[in-house]
Structures are given as C-alpha cells and as structure tokens.
Design an enzyme around this catalytic site. Sequence first.
Site, PDB file in Angstrom:
ATOM      1  N   TRP A  56       1.927   5.429   2.825  1.00  0.00           N
ATOM      2  CA  TRP A  56       2.408   5.346   4.209  1.00  0.00           C
ATOM      3  C   TRP A  56       3.348   6.508   4.524  1.00  0.00           C
ATOM      4  O   TRP A  56       3.220   7.165   5.556  1.00  0.00           O
ATOM      5  CB  TRP A  56       3.112   4.013   4.466  1.00  0.00           C
ATOM      6  CG  TRP A  56       3.614   3.893   5.861  1.00  0.00           C
ATOM      7  CD1 TRP A  56       2.915   3.456   6.956  1.00  0.00           C
ATOM      8  CD2 TRP A  56       4.916   4.267   6.350  1.00  0.00           C
ATOM      9  NE1 TRP A  56       3.704   3.516   8.082  1.00  0.00           N
ATOM     10  CE2 TRP A  56       4.943   4.023   7.733  1.00  0.00           C
ATOM     11  CE3 TRP A  56       6.051   4.786   5.751  1.00  0.00           C
ATOM     12  CZ2 TRP A  56       6.059   4.259   8.517  1.00  0.00           C
ATOM     13  CZ3 TRP A  56       7.170   5.034   6.534  1.00  0.00           C
ATOM     14  CH2 TRP A  56       7.157   4.769   7.902  1.00  0.00           C
ATOM     15  N   GLY A  75      -1.898   1.947   6.238  1.00  0.00           N
ATOM     16  CA  GLY A  75      -0.852   1.040   5.788  1.00  0.00           C
ATOM     17  C   GLY A  75       0.183   0.728   6.849  1.00  0.00           C
ATOM     18  O   GLY A  75       1.124  -0.018   6.587  1.00  0.00           O
ATOM     19  N   ASP A  76      -0.003   1.255   8.044  1.00  0.00           N
ATOM     20  CA  ASP A  76       0.986   1.050   9.095  1.00  0.00           C
ATOM     21  C   ASP A  76       0.727  -0.270   9.814  1.00  0.00           C
ATOM     22  O   ASP A  76      -0.334  -0.462  10.429  1.00  0.00           O
ATOM     23  CB  ASP A  76       0.943   2.207  10.101  1.00  0.00           C
ATOM     24  CG  ASP A  76       2.106   2.128  11.060  1.00  0.00           C
ATOM     25  OD1 ASP A  76       3.162   2.693  10.737  1.00  0.00           O
ATOM     26  OD2 ASP A  76       1.952   1.485  12.119  1.00  0.00           O
ATOM     27  N   LEU A  77       1.692  -1.164   9.743  1.00  0.00           N
ATOM     28  CA  LEU A  77       1.528  -2.493  10.341  1.00  0.00           C
ATOM     29  C   LEU A  77       1.341  -2.421  11.845  1.00  0.00           C
ATOM     30  O   LEU A  77       0.559  -3.187  12.418  1.00  0.00           O
ATOM     31  CB  LEU A  77       2.733  -3.371   9.981  1.00  0.00           C
ATOM     32  CG  LEU A  77       2.631  -4.838  10.374  1.00  0.00           C
ATOM     33  CD1 LEU A  77       1.405  -5.485   9.731  1.00  0.00           C
ATOM     34  CD2 LEU A  77       3.890  -5.571   9.967  1.00  0.00           C
ATOM     35  N   TRP A 117      -0.073   2.739  18.678  1.00  0.00           N
ATOM     36  CA  TRP A 117       1.361   2.432  18.609  1.00  0.00           C
ATOM     37  C   TRP A 117       1.911   2.159  20.002  1.00  0.00           C
ATOM     38  O   TRP A 117       2.621   1.189  20.227  1.00  0.00           O
ATOM     39  CB  TRP A 117       2.146   3.589  17.991  1.00  0.00           C
ATOM     40  CG  TRP A 117       2.134   3.673  16.502  1.00  0.00           C
ATOM     41  CD1 TRP A 117       2.314   2.642  15.613  1.00  0.00           C
ATOM     42  CD2 TRP A 117       1.945   4.844  15.713  1.00  0.00           C
ATOM     43  NE1 TRP A 117       2.250   3.112  14.326  1.00  0.00           N
ATOM     44  CE2 TRP A 117       2.024   4.456  14.358  1.00  0.00           C
ATOM     45  CE3 TRP A 117       1.724   6.183  16.016  1.00  0.00           C
ATOM     46  CZ2 TRP A 117       1.893   5.362  13.317  1.00  0.00           C
ATOM     47  CZ3 TRP A 117       1.594   7.087  14.976  1.00  0.00           C
ATOM     48  CH2 TRP A 117       1.673   6.677  13.647  1.00  0.00           C
TER      49      TRP A 117
END
Length: 126
Positions: A56, A75-77, A117
């Site tokens: 990440w 891996g970014d929530l 995002w």
Amino acid sequence: RPARMRTLGLSKQKTAYIRDLARHTRDGRVVFEELAALDDGVVIERLTQVKGIGVWTAHMFLIFALKRTDVLPTGDLGVRNAMRKAYGMPEPPTPAEMEVLAQRWRPYCTVASWYLWRSLETDANL
C-alpha cells in the site's frame, strides 16, 4: 538517535522503520533518485524490502511521489469501498476482483482511483 526520535513523538516501531529506511538508503539498497526510471513492480519490490513499507505504501509512493498514471492501489480500503458502491457489490472486491474490474481503466488506473476516492466524499459532486 532513537531516544531523540521518541522525544519528537515517534513510536518505537516507527523509529525502527525510519532507521531501517535510513540503512537501506545509506547502503544503496534504496536510491530514491533511481526509482523514477524503474518499472512499478521493481519500485514496489525495492521499497517493500524496507521494514514498515508494504505494498500500500509503495502504491502511494508511485501515485503521489512518482506521479504514475496506472497504479491500482488494491490494498486501499477507500478504493475498495468505492468500487463496492459503484458496482453495487455486497462486499468490497478482493484485489483479484479489483484487477479484473480495472482492466478497462488501463493505462489510467490512478485517475480512476482518484475519482473513486472522491466519490466517497459527501460533497464530491461527481
């Protein structure tokens, strides 16, 4: 020195990570000036040899420091949750599912990730 770093508010663990990065840099195992010329996979491989730097963090370095346009931070929530929302999925996608969904975004996965995002912001106006 570790004691000085602790007085600056760094945890013992973060201090160890910073010192490991410093050792890698001193020994020439990580040469930041060379990373821009390397493929993403090689950059990730080099950075993740440093204790405390995972995939990440390497993805974020590729996106924000090296300004790479085709990074999918699996891996970014936030990106995972935004993909779940955008595609009406019951659960956030796995990294493998993210890769499949993102194939049509290439070579602009970074741009798509930025929009994902932003889509989670209450005032995104997207």
